[in-house]
Design a protein around this motif. Structure first.
Motif, PDB file in Angstrom:
ATOM      1  N   ASP A 199       0.755  -1.256  -0.009  1.00 41.88           N
ATOM      2  CA  ASP A 199       0.107  -0.044  -0.066  1.00 41.88           C
ATOM      3  C   ASP A 199       0.911   1.264   0.133  1.00 41.88           C
ATOM      4  O   ASP A 199       0.527   2.391   0.374  1.00 41.88           O
ATOM      5  CB  ASP A 199      -0.920  -0.059   1.205  1.00 41.88           C
ATOM      6  CG  ASP A 199      -0.243   0.079   2.513  1.00 41.88           C
ATOM      7  OD1 ASP A 199       1.042   0.055   2.383  1.00 41.88           O
ATOM      8  OD2 ASP A 199      -0.933  -0.187   3.544  1.00 41.88           O
ATOM      9  N   ARG A 201       3.308   2.306   1.984  1.00 46.35           N
ATOM     10  CA  ARG A 201       3.856   2.798   3.322  1.00 46.35           C
ATOM     11  C   ARG A 201       5.366   2.366   3.177  1.00 46.35           C
ATOM     12  O   ARG A 201       5.612   1.420   2.942  1.00 46.35           O
ATOM     13  CB  ARG A 201       3.147   2.319   4.323  1.00 46.35           C
ATOM     14  CG  ARG A 201       1.855   2.918   4.581  1.00 46.35           C
ATOM     15  CD  ARG A 201       1.299   2.006   6.016  1.00 46.35           C
ATOM     16  NE  ARG A 201       0.580   1.106   5.744  1.00 46.35           N
ATOM     17  CZ  ARG A 201       0.014   0.277   6.786  1.00 46.35           C
ATOM     18  NH1 ARG A 201       0.347   0.484   7.989  1.00 46.35           N
ATOM     19  NH2 ARG A 201      -0.268  -1.083   6.503  1.00 46.35           N
ATOM     20  N   GLU A 221       6.033   0.167   8.914  1.00 47.16           N
ATOM     21  CA  GLU A 221       4.620   0.324   8.586  1.00 47.16           C
ATOM     22  C   GLU A 221       4.197   1.952   8.292  1.00 47.16           C
ATOM     23  O   GLU A 221       3.215   2.058   8.851  1.00 47.16           O
ATOM     24  CB  GLU A 221       3.578  -0.557   9.552  1.00 47.16           C
ATOM     25  CG  GLU A 221       3.797  -2.072   9.587  1.00 47.16           C
ATOM     26  CD  GLU A 221       2.951  -2.691  10.436  1.00 47.16           C
ATOM     27  OE1 GLU A 221       2.270  -1.970  11.326  1.00 47.16           O
ATOM     28  OE2 GLU A 221       3.052  -3.995  10.451  1.00 47.16           O
ATOM     29  N   GLY A 303      -9.691   2.598  17.354  1.00 48.99           N
ATOM     30  CA  GLY A 303     -10.936   2.295  16.211  1.00 48.99           C
ATOM     31  C   GLY A 303     -10.362   1.692  14.837  1.00 48.99           C
ATOM     32  O   GLY A 303     -11.135   0.951  14.269  1.00 48.99           O
ATOM     33  N   THR A 304      -9.184   1.859  14.936  1.00 49.53           N
ATOM     34  CA  THR A 304      -8.469   1.101  13.654  1.00 49.53           C
ATOM     35  C   THR A 304      -8.011  -0.273  14.131  1.00 49.53           C
ATOM     36  O   THR A 304      -7.357  -0.985  13.182  1.00 49.53           O
ATOM     37  CB  THR A 304      -7.096   2.025  13.223  1.00 49.53           C
ATOM     38  OG1 THR A 304      -6.150   2.139  14.271  1.00 49.53           O
ATOM     39  CG2 THR A 304      -7.628   3.458  12.633  1.00 49.53           C
ATOM     40  N   ARG A 306      -5.600  -1.062  16.225  1.00 51.97           N
ATOM     41  CA  ARG A 306      -4.217  -1.398  16.906  1.00 51.97           C
ATOM     42  C   ARG A 306      -4.260  -1.393  18.208  1.00 51.97           C
ATOM     43  O   ARG A 306      -5.406  -0.561  18.848  1.00 51.97           O
ATOM     44  CB  ARG A 306      -3.429  -0.122  16.020  1.00 51.97           C
ATOM     45  CG  ARG A 306      -3.244  -0.291  14.753  1.00 51.97           C
ATOM     46  CD  ARG A 306      -2.822   0.795  14.009  1.00 51.97           C
ATOM     47  NE  ARG A 306      -3.411   2.054  14.399  1.00 51.97           N
ATOM     48  CZ  ARG A 306      -2.928   3.174  14.377  1.00 51.97           C
ATOM     49  NH1 ARG A 306      -1.562   3.355  14.235  1.00 51.97           N
ATOM     50  NH2 ARG A 306      -3.770   4.183  14.672  1.00 51.97           N
ATOM     51  N   THR A 341     -13.942   5.522  16.202  1.00 52.86           N
ATOM     52  CA  THR A 341     -13.210   5.257  14.834  1.00 52.86           C
ATOM     53  C   THR A 341     -11.757   5.387  14.973  1.00 52.86           C
ATOM     54  O   THR A 341     -11.214   5.922  16.247  1.00 52.86           O
ATOM     55  CB  THR A 341     -13.693   6.238  13.701  1.00 52.86           C
ATOM     56  OG1 THR A 341     -12.972   7.455  13.944  1.00 52.86           O
ATOM     57  CG2 THR A 341     -14.986   6.221  13.680  1.00 52.86           C
TER      58      THR A 341
ATOM     59  N   ARG B  81      -4.484  10.952   7.304  1.00 55.34           N
ATOM     60  CA  ARG B  81      -3.580   9.986   7.302  1.00 55.34           C
ATOM     61  C   ARG B  81      -4.051   9.099   6.366  1.00 55.34           C
ATOM     62  O   ARG B  81      -5.093   8.642   6.252  1.00 55.34           O
ATOM     63  CB  ARG B  81      -3.091   9.428   8.837  1.00 55.34           C
ATOM     64  CG  ARG B  81      -1.774   8.510   8.562  1.00 55.34           C
ATOM     65  CD  ARG B  81      -1.483   8.144  10.053  1.00 55.34           C
ATOM     66  NE  ARG B  81      -2.390   7.444  10.822  1.00 55.34           N
ATOM     67  CZ  ARG B  81      -1.993   6.990  12.105  1.00 55.34           C
ATOM     68  NH1 ARG B  81      -1.076   7.264  12.658  1.00 55.34           N
ATOM     69  NH2 ARG B  81      -2.967   6.373  12.795  1.00 55.34           N
ATOM     70  N   PHE B  83      -2.891   5.982   5.874  1.00 56.27           N
ATOM     71  CA  PHE B  83      -3.008   4.577   6.577  1.00 56.27           C
ATOM     72  C   PHE B  83      -3.391   4.693   7.699  1.00 56.27           C
ATOM     73  O   PHE B  83      -3.333   5.666   8.718  1.00 56.27           O
ATOM     74  CB  PHE B  83      -1.638   3.984   6.387  1.00 56.27           C
ATOM     75  CG  PHE B  83      -0.467   4.651   7.167  1.00 56.27           C
ATOM     76  CD1 PHE B  83      -0.157   4.347   8.293  1.00 56.27           C
ATOM     77  CD2 PHE B  83       0.202   5.667   6.513  1.00 56.27           C
ATOM     78  CE1 PHE B  83       0.827   4.834   8.803  1.00 56.27           C
ATOM     79  CE2 PHE B  83       1.347   6.280   7.293  1.00 56.27           C
ATOM     80  CZ  PHE B  83       1.696   5.834   8.391  1.00 56.27           C
ATOM     81  N   ASP B  84      -3.751   3.451   8.333  1.00 56.27           N
ATOM     82  CA  ASP B  84      -4.259   3.380   9.742  1.00 56.27           C
ATOM     83  C   ASP B  84      -5.269   4.384   9.995  1.00 56.27           C
ATOM     84  O   ASP B  84      -5.374   5.231  11.141  1.00 56.27           O
ATOM     85  CB  ASP B  84      -3.075   3.297  10.690  1.00 56.27           C
ATOM     86  CG  ASP B  84      -2.407   1.936  10.695  1.00 56.27           C
ATOM     87  OD1 ASP B  84      -3.121   0.846   9.990  1.00 56.27           O
ATOM     88  OD2 ASP B  84      -1.166   1.933  10.945  1.00 56.27           O
ATOM     89  N   THR B  85      -6.212   5.034   8.850  1.00 57.34           N
ATOM     90  CA  THR B  85      -6.860   6.213   9.252  1.00 57.34           C
ATOM     91  C   THR B  85      -7.972   5.863  10.017  1.00 57.34           C
ATOM     92  O   THR B  85      -8.676   4.891   9.800  1.00 57.34           O
ATOM     93  CB  THR B  85      -7.265   6.584   7.757  1.00 57.34           C
ATOM     94  OG1 THR B  85      -6.260   6.578   6.733  1.00 57.34           O
ATOM     95  CG2 THR B  85      -7.917   8.027   7.834  1.00 57.34           C
ATOM     96  N   HIS B  86      -8.299   6.745  11.110  1.00 58.00           N
ATOM     97  CA  HIS B  86      -9.475   6.727  11.771  1.00 58.00           C
ATOM     98  C   HIS B  86     -10.642   7.375  10.840  1.00 58.00           C
ATOM     99  O   HIS B  86     -10.508   8.445  10.295  1.00 58.00           O
ATOM    100  CB  HIS B  86      -9.484   7.820  12.897  1.00 58.00           C
ATOM    101  CG  HIS B  86      -8.294   7.220  13.983  1.00 58.00           C
ATOM    102  ND1 HIS B  86      -8.302   6.310  14.905  1.00 58.00           N
ATOM    103  CD2 HIS B  86      -6.886   7.751  14.113  1.00 58.00           C
ATOM    104  CE1 HIS B  86      -7.437   5.982  15.460  1.00 58.00           C
ATOM    105  NE2 HIS B  86      -6.667   6.882  15.233  1.00 58.00           N
TER     106      HIS B  86
END
Lengths: 341, 116
Positions: A199, A201, A221, A303-304, A306, A341, B81, B83-86
């Motif tokens: 992606d 990153r 990442e 929310g993601t 992690r 979120t 962001r 990536f890993d976006t809220h």
């Protein structure tokens, strides 16, 4: 008319691509002539040293003085660092308000003279790299960006603009990536090599993800992390990982560099409260080195999806109470978010 | 895009719909037209996508930053962001409180704003 095409430009955007050093320098000299500027042209090579590039050193001094002039906060922090051998401030100049600058200065003052001198040189070098990357100025000397002007100039037929953008575009096609202007030299930097995930990153587990003649940078990442974490995973301890100031970097350190199981076992973690909702989390107690009493952290999923560890006061007794404290409200008034979120 | 009625959270930011703007606040300006609600050291801010009247509490609890927004036209809180976006959160017209989460530093024994 020139013969350069957008397709050539697009192809040159695949880094690192072609590098013809002699040709780059010929084109950059043409670029300077078109601008009417008299400077020498020099490639900044991997392993460069500030002591061998005096004009970059003069630029560094100028910027530090300018920052002091513009920002009194920086001035006081900078002078603190200056007292400790005039340089640790440089590394974190971009975070002038950051307390780390002052603590670096104190650490430098406490260190031996030889160590301080070495740290000072390293800090000054890092600051110079930061300047070369263009972080200081509102303008940008990324050649990929600058040369897009050529295509606009061609479309609206602006010969005076074409005159300087064409040689610059040719330099880009032959491998130039960044420019850095000093009082007597135009430095150029070749295109970096990027290691990325699918992606896009930046990510690499066994070395720098951004390999560049100015400075290699390490990403995990997509998150910038200290190089030592990647080069030697044992360089960061469990307690340093769980108390690392930046949350995103802490997450990387805890989850991927040290590992949660090692952190929890090496710090003798004890579960105090486990909420059924992972978004509220689990309250754990750990014994951190050099502290007389155990510390508490709320291990929580965001929310993601992690996982993070957030420090909470040692008097906290449940994960829900930890959540209320993080939001600065009494437990009785805390309402669990309808959505997260 | 997520919607909510009274309370929501985006990353470290707690969002609450309130009835009235507190009196002890100061207006916040923006140079870009997009207010930053949650500042990120790495530039991945949480921002209001459209103009709004934003205020900051003058005396927040230790380690906290509390902002308020008067939303006159529908707005969105977005996480900048790739990536890993809220996920974005829709804000209907109304008054909102944003509490930027804090954490406890066991070595300093102080509360500080969560930094990412």
């Amino acid at each position: 008319m020139t013969d350069l095409t957008l397709d050539q430009y697009i192809e040159a955007c695949n880094f690192p691509g072609k590098l013809d050093e002699a040709s780059v320098e010929d084109h950059l000299r043409d670029y300077l002539r078109a601008l009417g500027v008299d400077k020498s042209v020099k490639r900044l090579r991997r392993g460069w040293r500030l002591e061998n590039e005096p004009s970059i050193g003069r630029s560094v001094d100028w910027v530090i003085n300018e920052m002091r002039r513009r920002d009194p906060t920086f001035a006081s922090v900078a002078s603190d660092a200056r007292d400790a051998r005039d340089a640790r401030d440089a590394r974190d100049a971009r975070d002038a308000s950051d307390a780390r600058v002052a603590s670096d200065a104190r650490a430098a003052r406490d260190a031996s003279d030889a160590r301080v001198a070495r740290d000072a040189r390293a800090a000054r070098h890092r600051f110079a790299s930061w300047l070369i990357f263009g972080s200081w100025s509102w303008y940008d000397w990324d050649v990929a960006w600058l040369t897009t002007t050529y295509f606009g100039a061609m479309q609206i037929n602006k010969p005076t603009v074409i005159a300087w953008t064409e040689p610059l575009l040719r330099a880009y096609l032959d491998g130039a990536w960044l420019l850095f202007w000093t009082d007597d030299t135009l430095y150029w930097v070749a295109k970096p090599t990027l290691h990325k995930m699918d992606d896009r990153r930046l990510h690499r587990q066994d070395g720098p993800a951004f390999v560049c003649d100015v400075e290699d940078l390490y990403f995990f990442e997509g998150t910038l992390v200290p190089g030592a974490w990647i080069e030697d995973k044992s360089s960061i301890s469990a307690h340093s990982a769980i108390t690392w100031p930046n949350l995103e970097q802490r997450r990387i350190a805890c989850a991927h560099i040290v590992g949660w199981s090692k952190i929890l076992s090496s710090l003798n973690a004890k579960t105090i409260d486990h909420d059924g909702d992972p978004l509220i989390g689990t309250l754990v107690e750990v014994q951190l080195p050099d502290l007389p009493a155990p510390s508490r952290f709320c291990m929580v999923e965001c929310g993601t999806g992690r996982q993070f560890a957030i420090g909470v006061p040692p008097t906290t007794s449940t994960a829900m109470e930890a959540q209320a404290w993080m939001q600065g409200v009494a437990l009785s008034k805390f309402k669990k978010p309808e959505i997260r979120t | 895009m997520k919607t909510f009625k009274n309370t929501a959270a985006q990353g470290e930011i707690g969002i609450r719909r309130i009835a009235k703007l507190p009196s002890d606040v100061t207006p916040m300006k923006t140079a870009t037209g997009r207010h930053i609600i949650g500042h990120s050291e790495t530039g991945h801010h949480h921002v209001l996508e459209r103009p709004a009247k934003v205020f900051e509490a003058k005396a927040a609890t230790a380690g906290m930053r509390i902002l308020y927004a008067i939303i006159e036209d529908a707005n969105v809180l977005t996480h900048d962001r790739p990536f890993d976006t809220h996920e974005p959160i829709a804000l209907d017209p109304g008054i909102y409180e944003f509490r930027i989460g804090r954490e406890y530093d066991p070595y300093e024994a102080i509360a500080r704003r969560q930094a990412d």
